[in-house]
Design a protein around this motif. Sequence first.
Motif, PDB file in Angstrom:
ATOM      1  N   SER A 193       3.577 -11.148   5.050  1.00  0.00           N
ATOM      2  CA  SER A 193       4.896 -11.063   4.656  1.00  0.00           C
ATOM      3  C   SER A 193       4.140 -10.440   3.002  1.00  0.00           C
ATOM      4  CB  SER A 193       6.099 -11.727   3.972  1.00  0.00           C
ATOM      5  OG  SER A 193       7.214 -11.727   3.098  1.00  0.00           O
ATOM      6  N   LYS A 194       3.501 -11.623   2.699  1.00  0.00           N
ATOM      7  CA  LYS A 194       2.836 -11.407   0.727  1.00  0.00           C
ATOM      8  C   LYS A 194       1.407 -10.132   0.706  1.00  0.00           C
ATOM      9  CE  LYS A 194       2.174 -13.120  -3.396  1.00  0.00           C
ATOM     10  NZ  LYS A 194       1.814 -11.754  -3.269  1.00  0.00           N
ATOM     11  N   LEU A 195       0.602 -10.159   1.893  1.00  0.00           N
ATOM     12  CA  LEU A 195      -0.136  -9.238   1.992  1.00  0.00           C
ATOM     13  C   LEU A 195       0.778  -7.999   2.046  1.00  0.00           C
ATOM     14  CD1 LEU A 195      -2.543  -7.724   1.855  1.00  0.00           C
ATOM     15  CD2 LEU A 195      -2.889  -7.996   4.243  1.00  0.00           C
ATOM     16  N   MET A 196       2.386  -7.941   3.026  1.00  0.00           N
ATOM     17  CA  MET A 196       2.711  -6.649   3.135  1.00  0.00           C
ATOM     18  C   MET A 196       3.354  -6.414   1.836  1.00  0.00           C
ATOM     19  SD  MET A 196       4.128  -7.122   7.004  1.00  0.00           S
ATOM     20  CE  MET A 196       5.882  -6.491   6.823  1.00  0.00           C
ATOM     21  N   LYS A 197       4.646  -6.771   0.784  1.00  0.00           N
ATOM     22  CA  LYS A 197       4.787  -6.636  -0.350  1.00  0.00           C
ATOM     23  C   LYS A 197       3.577  -6.444  -1.620  1.00  0.00           C
ATOM     24  CE  LYS A 197       7.988  -8.611  -3.376  1.00  0.00           C
ATOM     25  NZ  LYS A 197       6.958  -8.012  -4.813  1.00  0.00           N
ATOM     26  N   ASP A 198       2.295  -6.849  -1.263  1.00  0.00           N
ATOM     27  CA  ASP A 198       1.515  -6.456  -2.253  1.00  0.00           C
ATOM     28  C   ASP A 198       0.731  -4.765  -2.193  1.00  0.00           C
ATOM     29  OD1 ASP A 198       1.554  -8.334  -3.664  1.00  0.00           O
ATOM     30  OD2 ASP A 198       0.191  -9.829  -2.610  1.00  0.00           O
ATOM     31  N   LEU A 199       0.843  -4.995  -1.045  1.00  0.00           N
ATOM     32  CA  LEU A 199       0.056  -3.225  -0.083  1.00  0.00           C
ATOM     33  C   LEU A 199       1.506  -2.224  -0.954  1.00  0.00           C
ATOM     34  CD1 LEU A 199      -1.906  -1.710   1.372  1.00  0.00           C
ATOM     35  CD2 LEU A 199      -1.326  -1.891   3.099  1.00  0.00           C
ATOM     36  N   ASP A 200       2.592  -2.611  -0.358  1.00  0.00           N
ATOM     37  CA  ASP A 200       3.921  -1.739  -0.903  1.00  0.00           C
ATOM     38  C   ASP A 200       3.157  -1.100  -1.944  1.00  0.00           C
ATOM     39  OD1 ASP A 200       5.534  -0.006  -0.232  1.00  0.00           O
ATOM     40  OD2 ASP A 200       6.756  -1.477  -1.015  1.00  0.00           O
ATOM     41  N   ASP A 201       3.038  -2.618  -2.701  1.00  0.00           N
ATOM     42  CA  ASP A 201       3.719  -2.277  -4.449  1.00  0.00           C
ATOM     43  C   ASP A 201       2.528  -1.794  -5.060  1.00  0.00           C
ATOM     44  OD1 ASP A 201       5.983  -3.925  -4.493  1.00  0.00           O
ATOM     45  OD2 ASP A 201       4.766  -5.617  -5.313  1.00  0.00           O
ATOM     46  N   ALA A 202       1.481  -2.046  -4.623  1.00  0.00           N
ATOM     47  CA  ALA A 202      -0.182  -1.415  -4.894  1.00  0.00           C
ATOM     48  C   ALA A 202       0.066   0.143  -4.427  1.00  0.00           C
ATOM     49  CB  ALA A 202      -1.254  -2.250  -4.206  1.00  0.00           C
ATOM     50  N   LEU A 239       2.351   2.421   5.352  1.00  0.00           N
ATOM     51  CA  LEU A 239       1.335   3.783   4.525  1.00  0.00           C
ATOM     52  C   LEU A 239       2.360   5.064   4.600  1.00  0.00           C
ATOM     53  CD1 LEU A 239      -1.658   2.714   7.062  1.00  0.00           C
ATOM     54  CD2 LEU A 239      -1.104   1.904   4.485  1.00  0.00           C
ATOM     55  N   LYS A 240       2.945   5.278   6.080  1.00  0.00           N
ATOM     56  CA  LYS A 240       3.124   6.531   5.844  1.00  0.00           C
ATOM     57  C   LYS A 240       4.661   6.967   4.530  1.00  0.00           C
ATOM     58  CE  LYS A 240       3.877   7.412  10.679  1.00  0.00           C
ATOM     59  NZ  LYS A 240       4.826   7.509  11.865  1.00  0.00           N
ATOM     60  N   ALA A 241       4.979   5.418   3.615  1.00  0.00           N
ATOM     61  CA  ALA A 241       6.214   5.921   3.522  1.00  0.00           C
ATOM     62  C   ALA A 241       5.139   6.384   2.110  1.00  0.00           C
ATOM     63  CB  ALA A 241       6.748   4.583   2.960  1.00  0.00           C
ATOM     64  N   ASN A 242       4.202   5.651   2.239  1.00  0.00           N
ATOM     65  CA  ASN A 242       3.503   5.617   0.231  1.00  0.00           C
ATOM     66  C   ASN A 242       2.863   6.998   0.355  1.00  0.00           C
ATOM     67  OD1 ASN A 242       4.381   3.101  -1.133  1.00  0.00           O
ATOM     68  ND2 ASN A 242       4.129   2.661   0.336  1.00  0.00           N
ATOM     69  N   GLY A 243       2.527   7.623   1.047  1.00  0.00           N
ATOM     70  CA  GLY A 243       1.315   9.569   1.225  1.00  0.00           C
ATOM     71  C   GLY A 243       0.393   8.793   1.505  1.00  0.00           C
TER      72      GLY A 243
END
Length: 335
Positions: A193-202, A239-243
């Motif tokens: 969960s933490k990794l997914m959130k950090d990746l999305d934010d970054a 990945l899709k949501a963030n281009g």
Amino acid sequence: MAKFFSETMALVLFFVAASVVFRSIPSSAELTSLDHSPKNGRSLSALVIGDWGRRGEYNQSQVATQMGRIGEKLDIDFVISTGDNFYENGLTGLEDNNFEESFSNVYTAKSLQKPWYSVLGNHDYRGDVLAQLSPVLQKMDSRFICMRSFILNAEIADFFFVDTNPFVEKYWTDPEDNTYDWRNVAPRQIYMSKLMKDLDDALKKSTATWKIVVGHHTMRSVSEHGDTPELLQFILPILKANGVDLYVNGHDHCLEHISSNDSPIQYLTSGGGSKAWRGVYRPNSDTLRFFHDGQGFMSLQLTKSEAAIAFYDVFGHVLYKWTMAKFGEEAHPAM
């Protein structure tokens, strides 16, 4: 199908809740940021290799020789390792001579004396993970930079290195996989969960021309391991949501280029660093552009307007080339 959907939604909701409830708990999944300035500021060149660490055997040394030759020709900035850095079971500790015999004594070419930015593979997790992550190894060979997950800011591109191992459920549940070193990772759900959130934010914060994600496990593959369902379920939507432009991986011991049919993402497998030739071909629903069931490596060259990849075999022959042009905010394959 209804059962699968309900179970998936329950897990997603758990992850969302966990990110709120455990927000104040330190996690090793947090993304460290590193900077690497390209040599001329206008272009960047790198080699990508995976699944290599076999003390020079299974043609590892031959692949390394050709990497040195191509690395000199392209004047590379750095090397990306997609994991499974040390076979069969990672490193036993800081005194394990497998580090020198599989890395320092193999990649000796002058052009390869550049930083090696590395993620962990599943075989690395079967050893002493904390040893492989230790800065002591950098004192032994300053090139070796290995972390679970981190961001490499290289001006033209941002590279997001992701530890994909905890996502693979069988590593946690299969009795044959009970030797995995999950220190600083368990409990799995909180870590993911933490990794997914950090990746999305970054990814959302990134303003780089190119967004490239690097992980060990395949997202899409036609070889032995095939697609990794957990990555398709949890990481691919981010990945899709963030281009994201490229997803680069190893794990399958081959060379591949697959284009997504429903997004601009290109899936690139470079896992031919040593033992290969699995003899498996299982097509999937996306567009297969190139597949080599053998040893080799990949090069990646970037400018603000173009990304160019090439795959090389164990003899250094160019097997395949492909370019993508960037116009404004959109990327288009160059025909």
